[in-house]
Design an enzyme around this catalytic site. Structure first.
Site, PDB file in Angstrom:
ATOM      1  N   GLY A 126       0.773  -1.225  -0.233  1.00  0.00           N
ATOM      2  CA  GLY A 126      -0.441   0.256   0.240  1.00  0.00           C
ATOM      3  C   GLY A 126       1.066   0.956  -0.452  1.00  0.00           C
TER       4      GLY A 126
ATOM      5  CG  ASP B 185      -0.329   0.590  -3.669  1.00  0.00           C
ATOM      6  OD1 ASP B 185      -0.113   1.382  -2.780  1.00  0.00           O
ATOM      7  OD2 ASP B 185      -1.587   0.593  -4.362  1.00  0.00           O
TER       8      ASP B 185
ATOM      9  CE1 TYR C 186      -9.772   2.214   8.713  1.00  0.00           C
ATOM     10  CE2 TYR C 186     -10.621   2.734  10.366  1.00  0.00           C
ATOM     11  CZ  TYR C 186      -9.150   2.447   9.265  1.00  0.00           C
ATOM     12  OH  TYR C 186      -7.865   3.419   9.039  1.00  0.00           O
TER      13      TYR C 186
ATOM     14  CE  LYS D 116      -7.083  -0.225  10.080  1.00  0.00           C
ATOM     15  NZ  LYS D 116      -5.910  -0.513   9.655  1.00  0.00           N
TER      16      LYS D 116
HETATM   17  P1  NAD Z   1      -4.309   5.069   1.568  1.00  0.00           P
HETATM   18  O1  NAD Z   1      -5.785   5.235   1.508  1.00  0.00           O
HETATM   19  O2  NAD Z   1      -4.143   6.701   1.838  1.00  0.00           O
HETATM   20  O3  NAD Z   1      -3.106   3.740   1.377  1.00  0.00           O
HETATM   21  C1  NAD Z   1      -4.238   2.988   0.956  1.00  0.00           C
HETATM   22  C2  NAD Z   1      -3.155   1.714  -0.122  1.00  0.00           C
HETATM   23  O4  NAD Z   1      -3.725   1.179  -0.336  1.00  0.00           O
HETATM   24  C3  NAD Z   1      -3.708   2.422  -1.286  1.00  0.00           C
HETATM   25  O5  NAD Z   1      -2.546   3.214  -2.109  1.00  0.00           O
HETATM   26  C4  NAD Z   1      -4.141   1.287  -2.336  1.00  0.00           C
HETATM   27  O6  NAD Z   1      -4.058   1.218  -3.279  1.00  0.00           O
HETATM   28  C5  NAD Z   1      -3.762   0.368  -1.106  1.00  0.00           C
HETATM   29  N1  NAD Z   1      -4.216  -1.006  -1.737  1.00  0.00           N
HETATM   30  C6  NAD Z   1      -5.440  -1.340  -1.443  1.00  0.00           C
HETATM   31  N2  NAD Z   1      -5.869  -2.914  -1.881  1.00  0.00           N
HETATM   32  C7  NAD Z   1      -4.897  -3.111  -2.302  1.00  0.00           C
HETATM   33  C8  NAD Z   1      -4.718  -4.641  -1.583  1.00  0.00           C
HETATM   34  N3  NAD Z   1      -5.485  -5.053  -2.010  1.00  0.00           N
HETATM   35  N4  NAD Z   1      -3.293  -4.495  -1.877  1.00  0.00           N
HETATM   36  C9  NAD Z   1      -2.012  -3.650  -1.881  1.00  0.00           C
HETATM   37  N5  NAD Z   1      -2.482  -2.131  -1.760  1.00  0.00           N
HETATM   38  C10 NAD Z   1      -3.743  -2.327  -1.620  1.00  0.00           C
HETATM   39  O7  NAD Z   1      -4.263   4.643   3.238  1.00  0.00           O
HETATM   40  P2  NAD Z   1      -3.417   5.053   4.708  1.00  0.00           P
HETATM   41  O8  NAD Z   1      -3.830   6.454   5.394  1.00  0.00           O
HETATM   42  O9  NAD Z   1      -2.021   5.392   3.440  1.00  0.00           O
HETATM   43  O10 NAD Z   1      -3.457   4.041   5.258  1.00  0.00           O
HETATM   44  C11 NAD Z   1      -2.411   3.432   5.618  1.00  0.00           C
HETATM   45  C12 NAD Z   1      -2.949   2.332   7.245  1.00  0.00           C
HETATM   46  O11 NAD Z   1      -2.738   3.011   8.259  1.00  0.00           O
HETATM   47  C13 NAD Z   1      -3.890   1.589   6.568  1.00  0.00           C
HETATM   48  O12 NAD Z   1      -4.080   0.651   7.842  1.00  0.00           O
HETATM   49  C14 NAD Z   1      -4.781   2.884   7.657  1.00  0.00           C
HETATM   50  O13 NAD Z   1      -5.937   2.252   8.597  1.00  0.00           O
HETATM   51  C15 NAD Z   1      -3.676   3.058   9.302  1.00  0.00           C
HETATM   52  N6  NAD Z   1      -4.164   4.413   9.015  1.00  0.00           N
HETATM   53  C16 NAD Z   1      -4.514   5.570   8.569  1.00  0.00           C
HETATM   54  C17 NAD Z   1      -4.528   7.191   9.524  1.00  0.00           C
HETATM   55  C18 NAD Z   1      -4.478   8.173   8.269  1.00  0.00           C
HETATM   56  O14 NAD Z   1      -5.558   8.770   8.945  1.00  0.00           O
HETATM   57  N7  NAD Z   1      -4.258   7.493   6.644  1.00  0.00           N
HETATM   58  C19 NAD Z   1      -5.091   6.521  10.541  1.00  0.00           C
HETATM   59  C20 NAD Z   1      -5.118   5.296  11.230  1.00  0.00           C
HETATM   60  C21 NAD Z   1      -4.750   4.341  10.670  1.00  0.00           C
HETATM   61  C1  AKB Z   2     -10.109   8.065   8.846  1.00  0.00           C
HETATM   62  O1  AKB Z   2     -10.617   8.230   9.669  1.00  0.00           O
HETATM   63  O2  AKB Z   2      -9.973   6.245   8.434  1.00  0.00           O
HETATM   64  C2  AKB Z   2      -8.361   7.343   9.067  1.00  0.00           C
HETATM   65  C3  AKB Z   2      -7.815   6.363  10.390  1.00  0.00           C
HETATM   66  C4  AKB Z   2      -8.384   7.521  11.713  1.00  0.00           C
HETATM   67  O3  AKB Z   2      -8.079   5.637  10.926  1.00  0.00           O
HETATM   68  N1  AKB Z   2      -7.809   8.892   9.639  1.00  0.00           N
END
Ligand code: NAD
Ligand code: AKB
Length: 318
Positions: free
Chosen positions: A8, A34, A142, A146
């Site tokens: 990802g 990705d 979600y 998690k």
């Molecule tokens: P994002 O949605 O920006 O990126 C996710 C990436 O995963 C995308 O580039 C997508 O193309 C790729 N993807 C989707 N399905 C896929 C698959 N089957 N195989 C391979 N790649 C795939 O997400 P992010 O914000 O970078 O978050 C990454 C992780 O961090 C996630 O687990 C998310 O739940 C967690 N997280 C993010 C935040 C936030 O605010 N960004 C907060 C809490 C937790």
């Molecule tokens: C979302 O809003 O889904 C993420 C998170 C806090 O996990 N930014």
């Protein structure tokens, strides 16, 4: 010596984690991957990039063997709002994909970093200073994925010795890649709109308080946890981490210190509002602080100052 796979990698976190890992461990030692093709100007340039669908164990295993990977940062997932639109796909990717990653990690002896979220909590969780170990009965798909992911990581560590570590990230604010469809996305969108139009229409109510963090702190936290002395980790997985708490109104007030004419109005999205209302208003991250020395660098004023300056520079160079 670490050789790292990031799944990802084209998302909001990966866009900044991959360059940080390459700076630390070397370009060739960090394989970005990705399900999508990397845009030319992005991650492929300074190091290897592979197409990997995390729900396909053959693809995962082939890449792990090809590059002799010993550490996987598993970022591929669907975020909260998208997961409510497509709950079946969310289960498939967030749980099915993680299961495949943990199985490959077990067979190939890799360590794994897995981000959890404030979304792993629900309406019956204490909402202020949410403890590290507390009630987790989320009401979103979600959140269900998690909590399952946190339990799976603990299981693979205790049962098979897989070194699976993780953090419960709050909403992340960043300027490199756009957010991927979450409930906290407003806190990024507001900056682009403020600079471009001087106004923003927010999909959450003005008094909705959530935990937040600036991306440089999130990247440091992930790398610091993966380098932490395992003997000091009592939890190992799903550490609460936070840096600041604010509401849309408070963020707007901070923006007005730099853009005095900025205006904020509201068009509430009931789905994302309900998700936000089920999440903590603030986390207690004392376990992360005491077990591996977590300490954020950016508070709200420092984050807003840096975001505006970085976005202005980005606008000038594009
Ligand atoms: P994002 O949605 O920006 O990126 C996710 C990436 O995963 C995308 O580039 C997508 O193309 C790729 N993807 C989707 N399905 C896929 C698959 N089957 N195989 C391979 N790649 C795939 O997400 P992010 O914000 O970078 O978050 C990454 C992780 O961090 C996630 O687990 C998310 O739940 C967690 N997280 C993010 C935040 C936030 O605010 N960004 C907060 C809490 C937790
Ligand atoms: C979302 O809003 O889904 C993420 C998170 C806090 O996990 N930014």
């Amino acid at each position: 010596m670490n050789t790292i796979l990031v799944t990802g990698a084209l998302g909001q976190i990966g866009a900044e984690l991959v360059p940080a890992l390459r700076t630390r461990y070397g370009d060739d030692r960090v394989v970005a991957s990705d399900i999508r093709i990397a845009p030319r100007e992005r991650l492929g340039r300074n190091g290897p990039f592979e197409i990997v669908d995390c729900t396909d164990s053959h693809q995962l295993q082939a890449v792990v063997r090809k590059y002799r990977i010993d550490t996987i940062y598993h970022l591929a997932a669907l975020l909260s709002a998208v997961s409510e639109q497509k709950p079946q796909v969310a289960w498939e990717v967030n749980v099915g994909g993680l299961y495949k990653v943990l199985e490959v990690a077990r067979q190939e002896r890799c360590a794994v970093f897995v981000p959890s979220s404030i979304g792993a909590f629900g309406p019956s969780t204490p909402r202020e200073k949410t403890p590290q170990d507390t009630i987790q009965r989320p009401t979103t798909m979600y959140g269900v994925t998690k909590v399952t992911a946190e339990l799976l990581c603990d299981y693979y560590y205790h049962r098979f010795g897989v070194d699976a570590r993780g953090l419960r990230f709050p909403g992340l604010i960043s300027y490199v890649a756009p957010p991927g469809g979450g409930t906290t996305d407003y806190a990024v969108e507001i900056f682009y709109a403020a600079i471009r139009y001087g106004r923003y229409t927010c999909f959450l109510k003005g008094d909705t308080q959530l935990d937040m963090m600036y991306m440089p702190d999130a990247i440091n936290a992930a790398m610091q946890l993966m380098e932490a002395d395992p003997k000091k980790l009592l939890h190992r997985n799903a550490f609460n981490v936070t840096a600041m708490q604010f509401t849309p109104e408070v963020l707007a007030q901070e923006l007005r210190h730099h853009l005095p004419h900025f205006t904020l109005d509201y068009e509430i999205d009931p789905v994302r509002q309900a998700i936000a209302d089920s999440w903590p208003r603030s986390l207690d991250d004392s376990a992360a602080r005491s077990e591996w020395g977590w300490q954020p660098r950016y508070d709200l004023p420092a984050m807003v100052r840096d975001m505006l300056s970085k976005l202005r520079t980005k606008a000038e160079t594009h």
